[in-house]
Design a protein around this motif. Structure first.
Motif, PDB file in Angstrom:
ATOM      1  N   THR A   1      76.519  30.710  45.104  1.00 33.92           N
ATOM      2  CA  THR A   1      77.236  29.474  44.785  1.00 33.92           C
ATOM      3  C   THR A   1      77.815  29.535  43.371  1.00 33.92           C
ATOM      4  OG1 THR A   1      75.826  28.255  46.304  1.00 33.92           O
ATOM      5  CG2 THR A   1      77.023  26.956  44.676  1.00 33.92           C
TER       6      THR A   1
ATOM      7  N   GLN B   1      67.188  36.073  51.865  1.00 36.46           N
ATOM      8  CA  GLN B   1      67.716  34.753  52.206  1.00 36.46           C
ATOM      9  C   GLN B   1      69.203  34.813  52.570  1.00 36.46           C
ATOM     10  OE1 GLN B   1      66.338  31.449  51.071  1.00 36.46           O
ATOM     11  NE2 GLN B   1      68.222  30.281  50.890  1.00 36.46           N
TER      12      GLN B   1
ATOM     13  N   ASP C   1      71.006  34.100  56.185  1.00 36.89           N
ATOM     14  CA  ASP C   1      72.083  33.115  56.337  1.00 36.89           C
ATOM     15  C   ASP C   1      73.297  33.748  57.016  1.00 36.89           C
ATOM     16  OD1 ASP C   1      70.578  31.246  55.083  1.00 36.89           O
ATOM     17  OD2 ASP C   1      71.787  31.104  53.260  1.00 36.89           O
TER      18      ASP C   1
ATOM     19  N   ARG D   1      72.641  34.388  60.718  1.00 38.17           N
ATOM     20  CA  ARG D   1      72.638  33.127  61.477  1.00 38.17           C
ATOM     21  C   ARG D   1      74.070  32.683  61.768  1.00 38.17           C
ATOM     22  NH1 ARG D   1      72.036  27.843  59.496  1.00 38.17           N
ATOM     23  NH2 ARG D   1      72.211  28.762  57.431  1.00 38.17           N
ATOM     24  N   GLU D   2      74.923  32.764  60.753  1.00 37.32           N
ATOM     25  CA  GLU D   2      76.319  32.362  60.948  1.00 37.32           C
ATOM     26  C   GLU D   2      77.045  33.325  61.877  1.00 37.32           C
ATOM     27  OE1 GLU D   2      77.776  31.884  56.921  1.00 37.32           O
ATOM     28  OE2 GLU D   2      76.167  30.433  56.572  1.00 37.32           O
TER      29      GLU D   2
ATOM     30  N   GLN E   1      76.214  32.712  65.585  1.00 32.63           N
ATOM     31  CA  GLN E   1      76.941  31.575  66.142  1.00 32.63           C
ATOM     32  C   GLN E   1      78.410  31.941  66.395  1.00 32.63           C
ATOM     33  OE1 GLN E   1      74.868  29.451  66.874  1.00 32.63           O
ATOM     34  NE2 GLN E   1      75.377  27.347  66.329  1.00 32.63           N
ATOM     35  N   ASN E   2      79.013  32.598  65.426  1.00 28.81           N
ATOM     36  CA  ASN E   2      80.414  32.995  65.587  1.00 28.81           C
ATOM     37  C   ASN E   2      80.584  33.956  66.760  1.00 28.81           C
ATOM     38  OD1 ASN E   2      81.046  31.504  63.368  1.00 28.81           O
ATOM     39  ND2 ASN E   2      81.053  33.233  61.958  1.00 28.81           N
TER      40      ASN E   2
ATOM     41  N   TYR F   1      79.425  22.122  52.145  1.00 32.67           N
ATOM     42  CA  TYR F   1      79.022  23.513  52.364  1.00 32.67           C
ATOM     43  C   TYR F   1      77.742  23.816  51.593  1.00 32.67           C
ATOM     44  CZ  TYR F   1      78.833  28.569  52.384  1.00 32.67           C
ATOM     45  OH  TYR F   1      78.392  29.863  52.526  1.00 32.67           O
TER      46      TYR F   1
ATOM     47  N   GLN G   1      75.146  23.331  54.611  1.00 30.19           N
ATOM     48  CA  GLN G   1      75.095  24.659  55.220  1.00 30.19           C
ATOM     49  C   GLN G   1      74.186  25.593  54.417  1.00 30.19           C
ATOM     50  OE1 GLN G   1      78.781  26.217  56.582  1.00 30.19           O
ATOM     51  NE2 GLN G   1      78.051  28.319  56.796  1.00 30.19           N
ATOM     52  N   LYS G   2      74.461  25.657  53.110  1.00 31.67           N
ATOM     53  CA  LYS G   2      73.763  26.654  52.297  1.00 31.67           C
ATOM     54  C   LYS G   2      72.315  26.253  52.018  1.00 31.67           C
ATOM     55  CE  LYS G   2      74.194  30.537  50.754  1.00 31.67           C
ATOM     56  NZ  LYS G   2      74.307  31.594  51.732  1.00 31.67           N
TER      57      LYS G   2
ATOM     58  N   LYS H   1      70.725  24.311  55.658  1.00 32.11           N
ATOM     59  CA  LYS H   1      70.928  25.201  56.817  1.00 32.11           C
ATOM     60  C   LYS H   1      70.992  24.429  58.141  1.00 32.11           C
ATOM     61  CE  LYS H   1      68.487  28.818  54.304  1.00 32.11           C
ATOM     62  NZ  LYS H   1      69.637  29.019  53.405  1.00 32.11           N
TER      63      LYS H   1
ATOM     64  N   VAL I   1      73.776  23.516  59.530  1.00 28.44           N
ATOM     65  CA  VAL I   1      74.993  23.891  60.259  1.00 28.44           C
ATOM     66  C   VAL I   1      75.296  25.367  60.016  1.00 28.44           C
ATOM     67  CG1 VAL I   1      75.994  21.581  60.050  1.00 28.44           C
ATOM     68  CG2 VAL I   1      76.519  23.298  58.325  1.00 28.44           C
ATOM     69  N   THR I   2      76.098  25.933  60.918  1.00 32.13           N
ATOM     70  CA  THR I   2      76.558  27.304  60.687  1.00 32.13           C
ATOM     71  C   THR I   2      78.013  27.297  60.228  1.00 32.13           C
ATOM     72  OG1 THR I   2      77.158  27.468  63.002  1.00 32.13           O
ATOM     73  CG2 THR I   2      75.031  28.381  62.353  1.00 32.13           C
TER      74      THR I   2
ATOM     75  N   LYS J   1      79.625  22.968  63.171  1.00 32.94           N
ATOM     76  CA  LYS J   1      78.740  23.281  64.296  1.00 32.94           C
ATOM     77  C   LYS J   1      77.289  23.267  63.828  1.00 32.94           C
ATOM     78  CE  LYS J   1      82.171  25.879  66.812  1.00 32.94           C
ATOM     79  NZ  LYS J   1      83.220  26.072  65.782  1.00 32.94           N
ATOM     80  N   LEU J   2      76.432  22.689  64.657  1.00 35.69           N
ATOM     81  CA  LEU J   2      75.021  22.597  64.313  1.00 35.69           C
ATOM     82  C   LEU J   2      74.329  23.946  64.463  1.00 35.69           C
ATOM     83  CD1 LEU J   2      73.805  19.305  66.054  1.00 35.69           C
ATOM     84  CD2 LEU J   2      74.611  19.622  63.704  1.00 35.69           C
ATOM     85  N   SER J   3      73.362  24.190  63.581  1.00 35.16           N
ATOM     86  CA  SER J   3      72.503  25.362  63.753  1.00 35.16           C
ATOM     87  C   SER J   3      71.642  25.143  64.992  1.00 35.16           C
ATOM     88  CB  SER J   3      71.581  25.522  62.546  1.00 35.16           C
ATOM     89  OG  SER J   3      72.332  25.788  61.393  1.00 35.16           O
ATOM     90  N   PRO J   4      71.147  26.219  65.596  1.00 33.79           N
ATOM     91  CA  PRO J   4      70.271  26.052  66.754  1.00 33.79           C
ATOM     92  C   PRO J   4      69.077  25.169  66.383  1.00 33.79           C
ATOM     93  CG  PRO J   4      70.827  28.374  66.434  1.00 33.79           C
ATOM     94  CD  PRO J   4      71.380  27.637  65.269  1.00 33.79           C
TER      95      PRO J   4
END
Lengths: 423, 413
Positions: A78, A130, A134, A137-138, A141-142, B276, B280-281, B284, B286-287, B307-310
C-alpha cells in the motif's frame, strides 16, 4: 450543386517521415531506446524482461509478475502504491508467453521519483506469505470467472493444439496451480528472470539526456547476460477440438496454423492477402459472415508474431445454431481466395487501406516508437516500412492466389470451438 | 490546451475545427444529439440499431466503408444513453472522401430491407456476446430499471430485450432518421493540419445544401427524487457473489459532477483507494472492488461494485462498506490524499489528449454541453476542488435512501 454521385479524387500516400529513436547500449545485448521529441509533458517508460510464461520449470511467471509491487522489507504494497499514485503515476504489469513488460506512465516532472520507487520495489520485493496468499485468492476467483467465458475456453484449448511440440508454449494454469505456491520458487524466478532478465528499456519522453544515463545506472544491473532463447518452430495438431459449455448461447471459434514473422520473405505479402481475407471491416469474412449472414458481431484474422516465428489465427463468436454454417463459410472464403483471382478494385482498396494504416501507426511519438520496436526485435528498422509500402504497391492478383494456395489449406488448420454441444 | 475555431452553417450544423499541424491524419467526428434516452419505451435499443444501419449505404453511395477504406481511412461509431457518435480517421489529403460520405448519410440513407434484416441479426448477436454470454453480463439490464423508475436511463443502449430489436420495422427506421439525423441536431468536428478557410469551404460544399430539419425538443420524464433504499437479488450460474451499489449523483453540467468523480476515485479507483485498502486488502472480504461514475448527461450513478470472497456474506460486506462510506462523509479527506487523486487525473488527461480522435470527440461533447471551451476548463475545475467539497457531496450522495443495490447470488456450490 454538389455532385454526390461522384467520389472525390483520392490522393496517394505521400512519404512517411519516420523519426528514429536514440539507441543506448546498456550491455552488448541490452539496449535502451529513447524517443525524445514529444510535444507534451507525458513520459512512458517500459522495462522488458525475459520473464514470460514459458520461463521457469514451474508455472509461476504470472504470479511473480503480479507481485512485483507487493512490498519490500521497508515498504508495504500500500505504501508503494500510495507513493506512485501520489506522483500521478500509472503502472502496467503485463505478461505474455515470451516477455513480461512493466510500463510506467507519468508526467515528466515526476519521472525520476517514480522510477526510483518502482525500481526499488522490483529490486527488493520480498514475496511475503500474506501477499502471496492474497494474490492466489484473487487469481482463483478471476480464474473461475474467466472459465465461464467461451472466448477464454477456446483460447486455452487452442494454445494446446497450436503449440503441440512445446510444453512451455502450450502449458497454462489450472485451478490447482492457484492453491499453493512456495515463496522460495517465486524468489528464485524473480532472481533469475527479473534481476538478471532485463532485455530492453523503451522511453518516450522529453527528458534530459543526463537523466537517461542515470536511468541506465538505476536498472542496468538487471541486464540479461546473453541472448534469450525462444522456440523457432511451432507444430500444430490439425483437426477439430471442442470444449463443452452447455449453457452458452454463443459459440467461440478459433482456427490457426503455425506461420512465421517479419523475417520470412512471404511475410509482407501474406499480410496483404490475409487483410483481404479477414483483417479489416470490409474483409471477405466480415462481408460474408457478419454483413451478409448476420451470424456474428465480429470476425477477424491476424498474424501473431513471436520472437523467432509466428502463427495465423481466425477468431469469432457466433450464435450457437450457426456455428457449423460459419465454419463452412470460412472454408468457402478460403477456397474462393485460392481459386478466384481477387478483383482489381478490391485489391486496390486493400492497398490504399493498408497504406493508410501504416500512416496511422506512425502518428505521434508513442505510435512511432511502437512501430520501430515492432521491427527492431526482428533485426530491422524503419526501412522495413518503406519495403512494406513497395510490396503493397507492387503486389498483384497472381501473387495473392499463390499465397492463398501455399498457406490456406483447410486440412492443416487447428479448429477449436467452445460452447454448447460439439459440431 | 486544445485550440479550436467554431462556425455554424445556415442549416444549423455546428462545426468545430481543431488544427493540429503535427499529424498527417484527419479526423471527421460527427455527434448526433440522440441516444437511448430518446427511445420509445416499447422500442428500446433503437438508437444503437440505427447506428449500425448508418453503415448500410446512403442515398447516393451504396456502401459507406469501401470508399473510406479506398481513401486509406477507417470508421466506427458508438451509441450511449445520451449520444450517437460517428468518426472517420484517414490521411489528411483525402479528407474530402470522409466529408462526402458523412454528408451523404446525413442527407438521407438508402434504407434497404436487406441492411435492416442483417443488422438486426448482428445486433442480436452483439446482445448475446456482450450481455448474455458473459458471466455477470446482464447486470446492467437489471440495475438500470432498479435505479431509474421514470427516466429512460432505465434501459441499456442495447435495449431492454432482444424482442425489441427483432420487432424494429422500416417505418420506425425512417421516422427515427427524419427526426434526429439532420444538421440542426448534429455537431461536426474536423481535426488535422488544415486552414480555417479551407475547412469552411469544404464543409459548406458538402453540408451546405442539406435541409436543416427541426431540432427535436427533448422532454424526458424526470426521475423523481429517490427516497427509499432499493434492493434486488438475482441468482445466476456464476462463480461468486457480486454486488452493485448504485447511488444517484448530479447531472453532467452540475459543478458537483466533478466532485462526485473525485469522490468515486477516492473510494475505488486504484490500489490506494479506500475501499480497496480497507475491504479487499485489510479485511479480505472481496476479491475485487472498485468505484466509478457512469458519466451520464442527466442525473447519473456512482457505482461501487465487486465480488465477495468465498464464505463472505453480503451482510459482512455491507457493514464494512458503510463504515468506509460514513468515514468519508464525517471527516474531510487529507490534502495529501486529494493531491494524489488530482495528480492521477492530471496524468490521465495528458495522455488522453495525445490522441487526435479523442480531442475531436471531446470538443463535440463539450459543445453539446453548451461550450466546446469547456474541454479546456476541466483541469481548472478539478484543481479547485477542496476537501470540504468532497465531504459535502459525499453526504448528499452516499446515503441508503439514495442507493439501489443489486446482488448477484451464485447458484454454483
Amino acid at each position: 450543386m454538389t455532385l454526390r454521385n461522384i467520389a472525390p479524387q483520392i490522393h496517394p500516400l505521400q512519404k512517411i517521415d519516420f523519426i528514429e529513436p536514440k539507441i543506448f547500449d546498456i550491455t552488448p545485448e541490452v539496449r535502451l531506446y529513447w524517443m525524445a521529441t514529444i510535444p507534451d509533458e507525458t513520459t512512458r517508460i517500459e522495462f522488458h524482461f525475459d520473464a514470460g510464461t514459458i520461463r521457469g520449470n514451474e508455472k509461476v511467471a504470472g504470479f511473480v509478475n503480479s507481485l512485483l509491487l507487493s512490498g519490500t522489507a521497508q515498504k508495504s504494497t500500500t505504501q508503494i502504491h500510495d507513493e506512485l499514485n501520489g506522483l500521478g503515476a500509472y503502472i502496467d504489469q503485463e505478461i505474455g508467453q515470451e516477455t513480461a513488460i512493466i510500463s510506467l506512465y507519468c508526467l515528466r516532472e515526476n519521472v525520476e521519483k517514480a522510477v526510483e520507487i518502482l525500481a526499488d520495489a522490483i529490486q527488493h520485493v520480498v514475496f511475503s506469505e500474506q501477499e502471496v496468499n492474497d494474490m492466489l485468492r484473487e487469481k482463483r476467483q478471476n480464474y473461475l470467472v474467466a472459465s465461464e467465458k467461451v472466448g477464454v475456453l477456446v483460447r486455452r484449448a487452442f494454445q494446446q493444439q497450436l503449440f503441440s511440440n512445446s510444453e512451455r508454449y502450450s502449458r497454462q494454469l489450472v485451478f490447482e496451480d492457484l492453491e499453493h505456491v512456495s515463496p522460495l520458487t517465486l524468489k528464485r524466478f524473480h532472481q533469475d528472470f527479473y534481476l538478471k532478465g532485463l532485455c530492453k528499456v523503451v522511453v518516450v519522453g522529453n527528458l534530459e539526456a543526463a537523466y537517461i544515463d542515470r536511468l541506465i545506472d538505476t536498472v542496468g544491473g538487471w541486464s540479461k547476460l546473453g541472448e534469450p532463447q525462444f522456440e523457432s518452430e511451432f507444430i500444430n495438431i490439425p483437426g477439430h477440438t471442442h470444449v463443452e459449455k452447455a449453457d452458452a448461447v454463443q459459440k467461440a471459434i478459433r482456427l490457426g496454423i503455425p506461420l512465421f514473422n517479419k523475417t520470412h520473405a512471404d511475410f509482407l505479402d501474406f499480410q496483404i492477402m490475409q487483410t483481404i481475407f479477414g483483417d479489416y471491416f470490409g474483409s471477405r469474412l466480415m462481408s460474408n459472415i457478419r454483413e451478409d449472414k448476420g451470424y456474428t458481431y465480429g470476425i477477424g484474422c491476424g498474424v501473431a508474431e513471436s520472437n523467432k516465428t509466428g502463427y495465423f489465427i481466425i477468431s469469432t463468436e457466433v450464435g450457437k445454431e450457426v456455428a457449423e454454417a460459419t465454419l463452412k463459410e470460412i472454408k468457402f472464403e478460403m477456397d474462393r481466395l485460392k481459386t478466384e483471382a481477387v478483383q482489381q478494385e478490391e485489391l486496390d482498396l486493400v492497398k490504399n487501406y493498408l497504406l493508410g494504416q501504416i500512416l496511422k501507426s506512425a502518428d505521434g511519438p508513442n505510435a512511432m516508437m511502437d512501430l520501430f520496436m515492432a521491427t527492431q526485435r526482428h533485426g530491422k528498422g524503419f526501412e522495413y516500412y518503406n519495403e512494406a509500402i513497395q510490396h503493397i504497391q507492387q503486389i498483384d492478383q497472381k501473387r495473392i492466389l499463390e499465397l492463398a494456395n501455399t498457406y490456406l489449406n483447410w486440412d492443416q488448420f487447428s479448429i477449436v470451438t467452445a460452447g454448447a454441444t460439439s459440431i | 490546451m486544445i485550440e479550436f475555431e467554431r462556425f455554424t452553417l445556415e442549416n444549423g450544423l455546428k462545426v468545430i475545427f481543431h488544427k493540429d499541424p503535427t499529424t498527417p491524419l484527419a479526423v471527421v467526428n460527427t455527434l448526433y444529439d440522440v441516444g437511448a434516452r430518446d427511445e420509445d419505451p416499447s422500442k428500446t435499443g433503437f438508437a444503437h440499431l440505427f447506428e449500425h444501419l448508418m453503415f448500410g449505404g446512403s442515398v447516393h453511395i451504396p456502401d459507406f466503408d469501401a470508399p473510406l477504406q479506398h481513401a486509406g481511412g477507417e470508421s466506427n461509431a458508438f451509441t450511449s444513453n445520451d449520444i450517437t457518435n460517428y468518426y472517420d480517421v484517414l490521411p489528411a489529403q483525402n479528407i474530402e472522401t470522409a466529408l462526402w460520405l458523412e454528408s451523404d448519410r446525413m442527407l438521407s440513407l438508402a434504407f434497404t430491407p436487406k441492411s435492416l434484416e442483417t443488422q438486426r441479426n448482428v445486433v442480436i448477436e452483439e446482445f448475446k456476446q456482450r450481455y448474455l454470454n458473459q458471466p455477470y453480463g446482464d447486470v446492467w439490464l437489471k440495475l438500470r430499471p432498479l435505479a431509474y423508475h421514470a427516466h429512460p436511463y432505465q434501459w441499456a443502449t442495447i435495449g431492454k430485450e432482444i424482442k425489441h430489436i427483432e420487432d424494429a420495422q422500416m417505418e420506425d427506421v425512417k421516422a427515427f432518421f427524419a427526426k434526429y439525423y439532420n444538421p440542426s441536431n448534429a455537431i461536426l468536428c474536423i481535426a488535422g493540419n488544415f486552414e480555417l478557410e479551407q475547412v469552411k469551404t469544404l464543409v459548406n460544399k458538402w453540408y451546405g445544401d442539406i435541409p436543416s430539419g427541426l431540432k427535436p425538443a427533448r422532454i424526458l420524464p424526470a426521475e423523481p427524487q429517490q427516497t427509499e433504499f432499493r434492493e434486488q437479488i438475482i441468482e445466476r450460474n456464476v462463480p461468486s457473489d457480486a454486488f452493485y451499489y448504485a447511488f444517484k449523483m448530479p447531472e453532467r453540467k452540475s459543478p458537483d459532477y466533478y466532485i462526485a468523480d473525485i469522490l468515486s476515485d477516492a473510494l475505488g479507483r486504484d490500489k490506494s483507494s479506500r475501499l480497496y485498502v480497507k475491504i479487499q486488502k485489510e479485511l479480505k472480504l472481496v476479491t475485487e472492488i472498485g468505484a466509478y461514475i457512469t458519466g451520464s448527461l442527466d442525473d447519473g450513478l456512482l457505482i461501487i461494485s465487486g465480488k465477495l470472497s468465498p464464505d463472505v456474506t453480503f451482510q459482512q460486506l455491507d457493514d464494512a462498506l458503510w463504515i468506509v462510506l460514513n468515514e468519508i462523509k464525517e471527516t474531510t479527506i487529507s490534502d495529501i490524499e486529494l493531491a494524489r487523486l488530482k495528480n492521477k487525473i492530471k496524468t490521465a488527461k495528458a495522455f488522453q489528449e495525445q490522441g487526435l480522435l479523442n480531442r475531436a470527440m471531446n470538443l463535440c461533447l463539450f459543445e453539446l454541453l453548451g461550450d466546446a471551451e469547456g474541454v479546456n476548463q476541466e483541469a481548472l475545475i478539478y484543481s479547485e476542488i477542496e476537501p470540504k467539497h468532497i465531504q459535502t457531496v459525499a453526504k448528499q450522495v452516499l446515503n441508503q435512501s439514495n442507493c439501489s443495490l443489486l446482488k448477484v447470488k451464485t447458484t454454483q456450490s
